[in-house]
Design a protein around this motif. Sequence first.
Motif, short mmCIF file in Angstrom:
data_model
loop_
_atom_site.label_atom_id
_atom_site.label_comp_id
_atom_site.label_asym_id
_atom_site.label_seq_id
_atom_site.Cartn_x
_atom_site.Cartn_y
_atom_site.Cartn_z
N LEU A 6 0.84 -1.19 0.00
CA LEU A 6 0.00 0.00 0.00
C LEU A 6 0.88 1.24 0.00
N ALA A 7 0.60 2.18 -0.90
CA ALA A 7 1.34 3.44 -0.93
C ALA A 7 0.93 4.28 0.27
N ILE A 8 1.93 4.84 0.96
CA ILE A 8 1.62 5.68 2.13
C ILE A 8 2.22 7.08 2.01
N LEU A 36 7.24 3.44 11.85
CA LEU A 36 7.77 2.74 10.67
C LEU A 36 9.22 2.33 10.89
N THR A 37 9.52 1.09 10.59
CA THR A 37 10.90 0.61 10.64
C THR A 37 11.41 0.22 9.26
N LYS A 38 10.45 0.00 8.34
CA LYS A 38 10.83 -0.34 6.97
C LYS A 38 9.77 0.16 6.02
N ILE A 39 10.22 0.47 4.80
CA ILE A 39 9.33 0.85 3.71
C ILE A 39 9.79 0.08 2.47
N LEU A 42 9.20 0.73 -5.23
CA LEU A 42 8.90 -0.07 -6.42
C LEU A 42 9.96 0.27 -7.46
N LEU A 43 10.86 -0.70 -7.71
CA LEU A 43 11.97 -0.50 -8.64
C LEU A 43 11.96 -1.59 -9.70
N ASP A 44 11.87 -1.20 -10.94
CA ASP A 44 11.88 -2.15 -12.06
C ASP A 44 10.85 -3.26 -11.87
N GLY A 45 9.65 -2.89 -11.40
CA GLY A 45 8.56 -3.83 -11.26
C GLY A 45 8.59 -4.70 -10.03
N ALA A 46 9.57 -4.49 -9.14
CA ALA A 46 9.66 -5.30 -7.92
C ALA A 46 9.76 -4.38 -6.70
N TYR A 47 9.20 -4.81 -5.59
CA TYR A 47 9.26 -4.05 -4.36
C TYR A 47 10.55 -4.36 -3.63
N ARG A 48 11.30 -3.32 -3.27
CA ARG A 48 12.59 -3.48 -2.58
C ARG A 48 12.49 -2.83 -1.20
N VAL A 85 4.19 0.35 2.19
CA VAL A 85 4.34 -0.59 3.30
C VAL A 85 3.71 -1.90 2.84
N GLY A 86 4.17 -2.99 3.42
CA GLY A 86 3.55 -4.27 3.14
C GLY A 86 2.17 -4.30 3.77
N ARG A 87 1.25 -4.99 3.14
CA ARG A 87 -0.12 -5.05 3.66
C ARG A 87 -0.14 -5.56 5.11
#
Length: 174
Positions: A6-8, A36-39, A42-48, A85-87
């Motif tokens: 989800l975009a935050i 938040l500890t991690k975000i 979206l890079l080259d079609g993959a979430y990093r 963030v991850g769902r």
Amino acid sequence: MLDGYLAIGEVLKPQGVKGEIKVRPITSDPMRFEALTKIYWLLDGAYREAKVRATRIDPDAVYMVVEGVRDRDRAEALRGRLMYVGREDAIELPEDAEFIVDLIGCEATDDEGNPVGRLHEVLQPGASDVYVFRGARGEVLVPALKSVVLSVDVSRKRILLSAKRLSEVAVYEE
């Protein structure tokens, strides 16, 4: 199928010269950035994944230091990028509530079988959200009231509306 992320927030610009970024929250609760500890980017079609090292919240923005961003140039490269963030790390919604991103694209019909359109946008003017549908009859604005919205099934991308209440409250494009 619902996206796992989800975009935050959206990176507005670098803040200073040490890699801090200014973020525009795109969530109803900017205070959620505190924990938040991690975000994810979206890079080259993959979430990093990226670790969040520091956050401060001002009335107009959130300022963050994120791993791998150590100078103004790297921060500048993020300008305009969405952060996710991850769902599983999303805030918990009240019962009968859905994330707007999950509502967008839902097809609506009324309880008499008439198509209304696809949900294009959710306006938040104040007391109640307004759903903006686009379909064969053009744009239709519908208040998101329990008496109007009978059911929502985001997994099937379906919304059922009351035909009677639509005739009373919906605004149709002319």
